[in-house]
Design an enzyme around this catalytic site. Sequence first.
Site, PDB file in Angstrom:
ATOM      1  CE1 TYR A  39     -79.408  57.367  -1.614  1.00 45.19           C
ATOM      2  CE2 TYR A  39     -78.325  57.527  -3.899  1.00 45.19           C
ATOM      3  CZ  TYR A  39     -79.452  57.853  -3.115  1.00 45.19           C
ATOM      4  OH  TYR A  39     -80.416  58.424  -3.389  1.00 45.19           O
ATOM      5  CG  ASP A  79     -77.997  65.116 -10.791  1.00 46.03           C
ATOM      6  OD1 ASP A  79     -78.410  66.070 -11.090  1.00 46.03           O
ATOM      7  OD2 ASP A  79     -78.729  63.940 -10.447  1.00 46.03           O
ATOM      8  CG  HIS A  84     -73.586  64.193  -0.827  1.00 47.13           C
ATOM      9  ND1 HIS A  84     -74.166  63.251  -1.525  1.00 47.13           N
ATOM     10  CD2 HIS A  84     -72.231  64.491  -1.528  1.00 47.13           C
ATOM     11  CE1 HIS A  84     -73.664  62.549  -2.451  1.00 47.13           C
ATOM     12  NE2 HIS A  84     -72.433  63.465  -2.599  1.00 47.13           N
ATOM     13  CE1 TYR A  96     -83.717  57.509  -5.431  1.00 44.42           C
ATOM     14  CE2 TYR A  96     -83.421  55.825  -7.174  1.00 44.42           C
ATOM     15  CZ  TYR A  96     -83.043  57.081  -6.694  1.00 44.42           C
ATOM     16  OH  TYR A  96     -81.977  57.847  -7.207  1.00 44.42           O
ATOM     17  NE  ARG A  97     -79.093  54.812  -5.927  1.00 43.78           N
ATOM     18  CZ  ARG A  97     -78.373  55.751  -6.850  1.00 43.78           C
ATOM     19  NH1 ARG A  97     -79.171  56.651  -7.478  1.00 43.78           N
ATOM     20  NH2 ARG A  97     -77.158  55.477  -7.302  1.00 43.78           N
TER      21      ARG A  97
HETATM   22  C1  EUG Z   1     -78.628  62.837  -6.979  1.00 44.04           C
HETATM   23  C2  EUG Z   1     -79.794  62.361  -7.705  1.00 44.04           C
HETATM   24  C3  EUG Z   1     -80.296  61.016  -7.367  1.00 44.04           C
HETATM   25  C4  EUG Z   1     -80.055  60.503  -6.096  1.00 44.04           C
HETATM   26  C5  EUG Z   1     -79.097  60.911  -5.297  1.00 44.04           C
HETATM   27  C6  EUG Z   1     -78.346  62.270  -5.716  1.00 44.04           C
HETATM   28  C7  EUG Z   1     -78.328  63.953  -7.194  1.00 44.04           C
HETATM   29  C8  EUG Z   1     -78.811  65.168  -6.630  1.00 44.04           C
HETATM   30  C9  EUG Z   1     -81.972  61.117  -9.025  1.00 44.04           C
HETATM   31  O1  EUG Z   1     -81.508  60.497  -8.332  1.00 44.04           O
HETATM   32  O2  EUG Z   1     -80.565  59.365  -5.919  1.00 44.04           O
HETATM   33  C10 EUG Z   1     -79.353  66.380  -7.035  1.00 44.04           C
END
Ligand code: EUG
Length: 601
Positions: A147, A208, A447, A528-529
């Site tokens: 992000y 995560d 990513h 959402y983001r």
């Molecule tokens: C992840 C999880 C997120 C996100 C960006 C990356 C991880 C990936 C639940 O939110 O906004 C599996």
Amino acid sequence: MSFSEEAQSDVPLLSEKHSGIPGYLLEKARKAKVGVFETRTKPKASRNRLPVIPHGIDEQVFSDALGELGKQLGEENVERNDKPLRDGWYMEHPNTHDLMAVVDDEELVPSAIVYPGSTEEVQQIVLWANKYKIPINPISMGRNLGYGGAAPRVRGAVLVDLGRRMNKVLEISPEDYTCLLEPGVSFFALYEAIKEKGYDHLWVDVPDVGGGSVIGNTVDRGVGYTPYGDHWACHAGLEVVLPTGEVIRTGMGALPGNNTWQTFPYGFGPYSDGIFSQSNFGIVTKMGMTLMPNPGGYESFCYTFQKEEDLHQLIEIIRPLRIGNILENVAQLRHVTQSIAVSGRPRTDFYKGSDTIPSEVVHAVAATGPMGDYTWAYYGMSYGPPHIRQYKLSIVDAEFKKVAGARRIDPSTLPADEYFWARDRVAAGVPELQELRWVNWMPNGAHIAFSPVSPIRGSDATRLYDLAKKRHEEFGVDLFPAFCVGLREMHLIVELVYDRADPERRKAVLDCLRHLVDDAAALGYGEYRTHLVLMDQVAGTYNWNDGALMKFHEKLKDALDPNGIMAPGRCGIWPKKYRNRGWEMTKDSGENTQGDGVAPS
Ligand code: EUG
């Protein structure tokens, strides 16, 4: 340092550095680091675009202003960002740029970095920024990778790195199940602090990967995987330095002598916390967080589903179970391609073509793994003592098995390094590192996320999945979808993984994302983001009633930040002096993130 030296240098420990790794994950981090550097071909960045100076400021004035700030904070706490940019990796991430830049590395860079040691010093920085009309951009730790990481939206802003010197767990209350934190406390650090005190009855909700700041993740409204998964909903009380330098405490924190700041989030009067999440209205210097009681037992479970089309029926089954709390945590429903990638093996181990990896290849690889072949895997957890779990798990089993071909995976058949066990730890509040292994899918793997929200409905899941699949095919990007099931909604998280040293692939991924955001909005879905470079576009989709919400945000921005110094452009909110000068990034912006300067003060 050369790459091989860099790869061999050890991963910093949490005991040495606020952003370090806890001892129990050191081995895993070392392995991940080797994997990252093994596939790295990107040349060491040189600097071409120097000096970086904030828009509208004379170079000498800027230099003198930094000197003045250095006298207040200590020279060692003010640095120019004028050296070659070093990418590092997740555990040794830069605060000089976005490690996963999707536009040119040198585009979204700060001019300088400053390290406050207290709320008072944050106030001094803010007053200084107002005096010289210099844009500042706060980060907690800068690990919001996917992000934008540590990058400011406005090139040349002064980065306020809060975490380096403000990283204390200020309080943990074993009676109230709450804590009070500074911005530099990671999920790793909070978990370790609780363990160190022997508070086995307190659980942390973790995302995560556990290296992010608890405050940073929460104010960006991030997600974790226990029943407390909605971080923003679980916070209680903020201390905020406003853009004009005043400091406030929200909720009960406004009442001197209170003992309820972390137990009652609202206080009296308007609930102002909301405007300090996903915004540029203040710098959060302290935050209260609620902690989950240890449920006295837990058990992970995983079901696999064979066909792509099973998605619809499965999501319909999940909805009442999740809303009714039979499914208790924020669980993930993941696609098999991502499960293969999370092994950390590069895509070229499986497929050499330059198109997207064919479904037959994916299924053939999956068939050789311990879970066998499948298309979707649901990773959930049941909490409480055995007889309570049994009640819930038997309902889940009967319901999930209504899907033809559904299989319950027996955890005792899975090796200790299987991804299942990483999900097991995360859902039990133990921070992990394994998730990021899929960045190795590509050399110089980076990513960036597409993160639309929908209700928990089969039709919505299918529509979003089909949309993502179509655009991924078009732009030649392998599709890694995971549905994170909240209480009444799902976040579909699609991480687009790309070689960040390849400008053509960077562009393809960004173009793909721009289409995805528009396609989703045309069907009524919003993110959402989002990443810095997509914020204008995403904010632009929330445009009901002639953009009434953004007009309201701009009104707040002008009132709270009259000089427009605080994180200009964050979440699409531009201060007055930047407006109508072409700063917004759209489909046509390409790599250019900068508009035509700022209006004279
Ligand atoms: C992840 C999880 C997120 C996100 C960006 C990356 C991880 C990936 C639940 O939110 O906004 C599996």
